[in-house]
Scaffold this active site. Structure first.
Site: not given
Ligand code: HPA
Ligand code: ZN
Length: 356
Positions: A30, A32, A207, A210, A287-288
């Site tokens: 996971h 991006h 997703h 969250e 995640d990012d």
């Molecule tokens: N969550 C949802 N969408 C996203 C994210 C994230 O952390 N980063 C880029 N798109």
């Molecule tokens: Zn994500």
């Protein structure tokens, strides 16, 4: 999500060394691509293409933003700065080198083709695969691609995207995902896109849970028929969903850090701890790493300390990403054998001093 602390209050165990947790072989599912672009790279690309980045990207080595929607604005602006196949190559290469430096041996990279209207799907994939091949040659890191649907753009556009993906079949593209603002629309809008992808043999993830509630997760399971859930913390507030997914052992790709002023880092840590304690099938992800939290090695180091891991726990998490991943069985079996040998080799170093 819960008021009950799920974290260990005071550790009686000796701590695993950060050095060991960094070296631990990891598989991340996971992450991006556009959230892996460091501010300096984004500024260089933005300048080259005449794109104006938001103020939170103007200086420094971290992006500055208050909440998730503001972070997504930066993400979209960074995406707009990636306008050529070469940009995709550079960004993919840089992101995989950064992951590999923290012990990551396999990464599933999600990216949003719809956020790059200047390029065709084939052009973007050319750049991504060139960067991935280079990173593999440099470090051995393997990667696969998830084509992520931007949820804010609705079901018709998603169906169109899946048709483009199927028109350019690539072994490296293993799945369809769904991301961006969870509060925009419902997963049920994407049934046709998910059906088409499933019929073509792609894996499915989304997703959910969250920022949205557990009903969204139930839609992802029942209507989109996903193979994995990205995040999923809202399951803690839905006992039926929790016991259902403990029983099914569907993987949850949890993300350990949320690092911006309005995020609750402690709340996230507690959620992940509680989900693991409830018996869900969890793996840990960044995640990012350039936008929302640090790289995956920092996630393991922080989680190891907060969850009071012993060697068995660390090894379980190291393998959990492989169990959740969408690579073909031959690749996963090979990686599992490599991970197992490496875990054994590293075991004597687990409690080595970090002071050296
Ligand atoms: N969550 C949802 N969408 C996203 C994210 C994230 O952390 N980063 C880029 N798109
Ligand atoms: Zn994500």
């Amino acid at each position: 999500m819960s008021a009950e602390p799920g974290l260990t209050e005071a550790s009686t165990r000796q701590r695993l060394s950060a050095e060991y947790l960094r070296a631990l072989p990891k598989a991340e599912v996971h992450c991006h691509l556009e959230g892996c672009v460091p501010p300096a790279t984004a500024r260089r690309l933005a300048e080259r293409h005449g794109v104006t980045l938001p103020a939170g990207a103007h200086d420094g080595d971290r992006y500055r933003f208050l909440d998730f929607p503001e972070g997504l604005q930066i993400y979209v602006a960074v995406s707009s700065s990636m306008q050529t196949p070469e940009d995709f190559r550079v960004v993919t290469h840089e992101s995989l080198l950064s992951a590999a430096a923290g012990g990551c041996r396999y990464r599933e990279i999600a990216f949003n083709p719809q956020n790059h209207p200047e390029l065709t799907y084939a052009e973007m994939m050319d750049g991504i695969l060139a960067g991935a091949r280079e990173a593999h040659a440099d470090t051995g890191i393997e990667s696969r691609i998830i084509v992520a649907i931007n949820r804010e753009l609705g079901g018709e556009a998603a169906l169109d995207l899946v048709r483009q993906v199927l028109a350019h079949p690539l072994d490296e593209v293993v799945a369809i995902g769904l991301d961006s603002n969870e509060l925009a629309g419902r997963p049920s809008e994407f049934v046709a896109a998910y059906d088409l992808a499933r019929e073509a043999g792609l894996k499915l993830t989304a997703h959910a849970g969250e920022h949205g509630d557990s009903t969204e997760m139930v839609e992802c399971l029942d209507l989109l028929r996903v193979d994995r859930i990205d995040h999923g913390y809202a399951a803690l507030l839905d006992p039926e969903l929790l016991s259902r997914t403990v029983a099914s052992q569907i993987p949850y790709s949890a993300c350990w850090f949320v690092d911006y002023p309005e995020a609750e880092v402690e709340g996230r840590r507690r959620d992940v701890a509680e989900m693991a304690a409830a018996g869900l099938n969890m793996c840990l992800n960044s995640d990012d790493p350039a936008l929302i939290g640090p790289e995956v090695d920092a996630c393991y180091i922080d989680a190891g300390a907060h969850l009071d891991w012993d060697v068995k726990d660390a090894e379980k998490y190291a393998l959990s990403g492989l169990d959740a991943c969408f690579a073909d069985a031959v690749t996963v079996d090979r990686l599992r054998a490599e991970f197992t040998a490496e875990l054994e080799r590293l075991r004597p170093l687990a409690y080595g001093s970090d002071d050296k």
